[in-house]
Write a protein that holds these residues in place. Structure first.
Motif, PDB file in Angstrom:
ATOM      1  N   HIS A  96      -8.739 -33.649   1.755  1.00  0.00           N
ATOM      2  CA  HIS A  96      -8.559 -33.015   0.440  1.00  0.00           C
ATOM      3  C   HIS A  96      -9.906 -32.599  -0.132  1.00  0.00           C
ATOM      4  CE1 HIS A  96     -10.160 -36.553  -1.670  1.00  0.00           C
ATOM      5  NE2 HIS A  96      -9.512 -37.273  -0.730  1.00  0.00           N
ATOM      6  N   SER A  97      -9.869 -31.844  -1.213  1.00  0.00           N
ATOM      7  CA  SER A  97     -11.081 -31.429  -1.941  1.00  0.00           C
ATOM      8  C   SER A  97     -11.085 -32.002  -3.354  1.00  0.00           C
ATOM      9  CB  SER A  97     -11.154 -29.891  -2.010  1.00  0.00           C
ATOM     10  OG  SER A  97     -10.010 -29.363  -2.671  1.00  0.00           O
ATOM     11  N   LEU A  98     -10.335 -33.068  -3.564  1.00  0.00           N
ATOM     12  CA  LEU A  98     -10.205 -33.671  -4.887  1.00  0.00           C
ATOM     13  C   LEU A  98     -11.369 -34.593  -5.198  1.00  0.00           C
ATOM     14  CD1 LEU A  98      -6.420 -34.627  -4.561  1.00  0.00           C
ATOM     15  CD2 LEU A  98      -7.358 -32.653  -5.796  1.00  0.00           C
ATOM     16  N   ASP A  99     -11.640 -34.760  -6.481  1.00  0.00           N
ATOM     17  CA  ASP A  99     -12.610 -35.774  -6.896  1.00  0.00           C
ATOM     18  C   ASP A  99     -11.990 -37.140  -6.688  1.00  0.00           C
ATOM     19  OD1 ASP A  99     -14.387 -33.787  -7.674  1.00  0.00           O
ATOM     20  OD2 ASP A  99     -13.639 -33.751  -9.744  1.00  0.00           O
ATOM     21  N   THR A 100     -12.824 -38.103  -6.333  1.00  0.00           N
ATOM     22  CA  THR A 100     -12.323 -39.451  -6.094  1.00  0.00           C
ATOM     23  C   THR A 100     -11.922 -40.089  -7.425  1.00  0.00           C
ATOM     24  OG1 THR A 100     -13.776 -39.702  -4.189  1.00  0.00           O
ATOM     25  CG2 THR A 100     -12.869 -41.709  -5.157  1.00  0.00           C
ATOM     26  N   PRO A 101     -10.639 -40.428  -7.597  1.00  0.00           N
ATOM     27  CA  PRO A 101     -10.202 -41.037  -8.863  1.00  0.00           C
ATOM     28  C   PRO A 101     -10.816 -42.412  -9.062  1.00  0.00           C
ATOM     29  CG  PRO A 101      -8.335 -40.184  -7.614  1.00  0.00           C
ATOM     30  CD  PRO A 101      -9.503 -40.204  -6.682  1.00  0.00           C
ATOM     31  N   PRO A 136     -14.058 -43.287  -1.508  1.00  0.00           N
ATOM     32  CA  PRO A 136     -14.072 -41.945  -0.914  1.00  0.00           C
ATOM     33  C   PRO A 136     -13.207 -41.912   0.331  1.00  0.00           C
ATOM     34  CG  PRO A 136     -16.302 -42.629  -1.530  1.00  0.00           C
ATOM     35  CD  PRO A 136     -15.432 -43.838  -1.685  1.00  0.00           C
ATOM     36  N   GLY A 137     -12.415 -40.871   0.414  1.00  0.00           N
ATOM     37  CA  GLY A 137     -11.507 -40.770   1.548  1.00  0.00           C
ATOM     38  C   GLY A 137     -10.096 -40.561   1.063  1.00  0.00           C
ATOM     39  N   GLY A 138      -9.176 -41.383   1.502  1.00  0.00           N
ATOM     40  CA  GLY A 138      -7.777 -41.236   1.141  1.00  0.00           C
ATOM     41  C   GLY A 138      -7.491 -41.572  -0.312  1.00  0.00           C
ATOM     42  N   ILE A 139      -6.515 -40.864  -0.878  1.00  0.00           N
ATOM     43  CA  ILE A 139      -6.065 -41.089  -2.256  1.00  0.00           C
ATOM     44  C   ILE A 139      -4.566 -41.349  -2.210  1.00  0.00           C
ATOM     45  CG2 ILE A 139      -5.796 -40.085  -4.558  1.00  0.00           C
ATOM     46  CD1 ILE A 139      -8.231 -38.372  -4.016  1.00  0.00           C
ATOM     47  N   ALA A 192       4.523 -42.863 -13.092  1.00  0.00           N
ATOM     48  CA  ALA A 192       3.720 -42.299 -12.004  1.00  0.00           C
ATOM     49  C   ALA A 192       2.246 -42.504 -12.299  1.00  0.00           C
ATOM     50  CB  ALA A 192       4.025 -40.828 -11.841  1.00  0.00           C
ATOM     51  N   GLY A 193       1.434 -42.748 -11.255  1.00  0.00           N
ATOM     52  CA  GLY A 193       0.005 -42.938 -11.428  1.00  0.00           C
ATOM     53  C   GLY A 193      -0.704 -43.116 -10.106  1.00  0.00           C
ATOM     54  N   VAL A 194      -2.036 -43.123 -10.134  1.00  0.00           N
ATOM     55  CA  VAL A 194      -2.854 -43.324  -8.929  1.00  0.00           C
ATOM     56  C   VAL A 194      -2.914 -44.813  -8.623  1.00  0.00           C
ATOM     57  CG1 VAL A 194      -5.158 -43.049  -7.930  1.00  0.00           C
ATOM     58  CG2 VAL A 194      -4.211 -41.248  -9.406  1.00  0.00           C
ATOM     59  N   ASN A 195      -2.745 -45.154  -7.340  1.00  0.00           N
ATOM     60  CA  ASN A 195      -2.852 -46.546  -6.894  1.00  0.00           C
ATOM     61  C   ASN A 195      -3.391 -46.558  -5.465  1.00  0.00           C
ATOM     62  OD1 ASN A 195      -2.684 -49.232  -6.315  1.00  0.00           O
ATOM     63  ND2 ASN A 195      -0.497 -49.460  -6.808  1.00  0.00           N
ATOM     64  N   CYS A 196      -4.703 -46.673  -5.373  1.00  0.00           N
ATOM     65  CA  CYS A 196      -5.332 -46.619  -4.050  1.00  0.00           C
ATOM     66  C   CYS A 196      -5.274 -47.965  -3.332  1.00  0.00           C
ATOM     67  CB  CYS A 196      -6.781 -46.152  -4.181  1.00  0.00           C
ATOM     68  SG  CYS A 196      -6.921 -44.391  -4.601  1.00  0.00           S
TER      69      CYS A 196
END
Length: 423
Positions: A345-350, A355-358, A368-372
């Motif tokens: 991806h070209s996304l900023d790291t949340p 760095p890497g997978g999101i 809904a939300g980010v959960n790495c």
């Protein structure tokens, strides 16, 4: 006492017509022996001459007499002859006689003869016969300042008028239309490029109402609502929407038809930011209020499809997970939640992710939300336009992006190589 300047010969100064008047006054005051010479000086001013004549000095009186004779053009060395005086009628004519009969007086212009020097003061005997004395000032009078030179106003006004003509001529030349700017017109025919001015006042319906400060402020608050809402209390958010409607449609009609679309756009953004449940609560509060502005009610009720929770697509396949074709991304559907992970991806790291997978999820409570801390890896492969579901959760692939949502809560997300949105 004023001091005198002895660097020059006072006697020469007293008789020199070029000697300043103030210097003559000083010499007359401090050098009595020079007073006859000062009296004969043709530059001596009348006030000083009168003062000298009142001193009763025979030499001074003689000098004054000779000065007056020279002024009148008479040689003082020739014997004086008595002038022949004609009768008054001959000298002044009928006009003078008529004037005398009317009790008036005829004065000759002062320009016809030189000014007569003041004669020494003569004592006047009072009626009671008491003796009189003539008092001469202790110091000669000073010369009055010379009159100011007249300002040549006529010349100045002429120059100003000439400059004005030049400026107006230049402006006229520079404003002449070119060959392409104006077409020749026939005398008496109106120029189509210059329509005649109208004297009719525009009607109220022809004037466009400009946005007032109140409308501008209310609109700014409406557009900022999605980012400023705490997503927990529908009351304050409802007040913002109602306040905008009151400012932009005070009579129940939008002054600008686009204002109704602004309201719906802000509510959709509020749903994306705070979720389906919060947006529904705001809309229910607005429509449930009997005092809601009619224009606002109409704008919301015109199209409420944005508020409806998407159903599970009819062609969706039930499965526990899938891989997105063309993207290094996989999703797992457990039936109570869903998580998707993207690697390329070209996304900023949340925040909270390495760095890497999101990874993005819809939790069991429908949010809904980010959960790495989670990751997905599953088969089969889904391509553009295909959908999957498990329980009340569904996902659809669009291009190389995937959108997942909860049909129960309305919460969801969009994830792809260049997009990450939650709602």
């Amino acid at each position: 006492m004023t001091g005198t300047d002895d660097s020059n010969d006072p006697a020469l100064e007293a008789a020199d017509p070029a000697t300043p008047l103030t210097r003559l006054q000083e010499l007359a005051e401090h050098h009595p022996e020079l007073r006859p010479a000062i009296a004969g000086n043709p530059s001596t001013y009348p006030g000083l001459l009168e003062w000298l004549g009142n001193l009763g000095d025979s030499e001074i009186d003689e000098a004054i007499a000779q000065r007056r004779a020279r002024t009148a053009g008479i040689d003082p060395d020739e014997p004086a002859t008595a002038p022949v005086r004609r009768p008054t009628a001959e000298r002044f004519g009928a006009a003078g006689a008529a004037g005398a009969a009317a009790g008036g007086s005829t004065r000759r212009p002062t320009t016809e003869s030189p000014a007569v020097e003041a004669s020494p003061a003569r004592p006047v005997t009072p009626p009671d016969g008491s003796p009189t004395t003539t008092r001469t000032p202790d110091a000669p009078p000073r010369q009055i300042d010379e009159p100011r030179r007249a300002v040549p106003w006529a010349g100045i006004l002429a120059v100003a008028a000439a400059l004005a003509v030049i400026v107006l001529g230049a402006l006229w030349i520079f404003n002449l239309p070119g060959d392409d700017d104006q077409q020749p017109t026939t005398a008496g025919e109106p120029d189509p490029d210059f329509p005649p001015a109208t004297t009719e006042a525009p009607s109220e319906g022809d004037e466009e109402s400009p946005a007032t400060d109140e409308i501008a402020e209310a609109l700014a608050a409406l557009e900022a609502l999605p980012s400023r809402s705490d997503c927990s209390d529908a009351g304050p958010d409802t007040e913002v929407v109602q306040a905008f409607a009151s400012a932009a449609a005070p009579d129940g009609t939008w002054g600008d038809p686009a204002h109704g679309d602004r309201v719906v756009d802000s509510l959709i953004a509020l749903k994306d930011e705070c979720g389906q449940e919060h947006a529904e609560a705001v809309v229910d509060m607005i429509l449930g209020d009997s005092g809601t502005n009619p224009a606002l009610r109409t704008a919301i009720e015109a199209d409420m499809s944005w508020l409806e929770v998407p159903e599970i697509p009819a062609d969706a396949e039930q499965m526990p997970g899938f891989w997105v074709q063309g993207a290094n991304m996989a999703c797992n559907l457990s039936g109570s939640d869903v998580v998707c992970t993207i690697v390329d991806h070209s996304l900023d790291t949340p925040e909270g992710c390495l760095p890497g997978g999101i990874s993005v999820e819809i939790s069991s409570d429908g949010e809904a939300g980010v959960n790495c801390n989670r990751s997905a890896n599953a088969d089969p492969l889904l391509s553009d336009g295909q959908s999957a579901y498990n329980g009340d959760l569904a996902c659809t692939v669009t291009g190389v992006d995937v959108e997942c949502w909860s049909t129960e809560s309305g919460g969801g997300f969009r994830l792809g190589p260049s997009v990450l949105e939650t709602y």
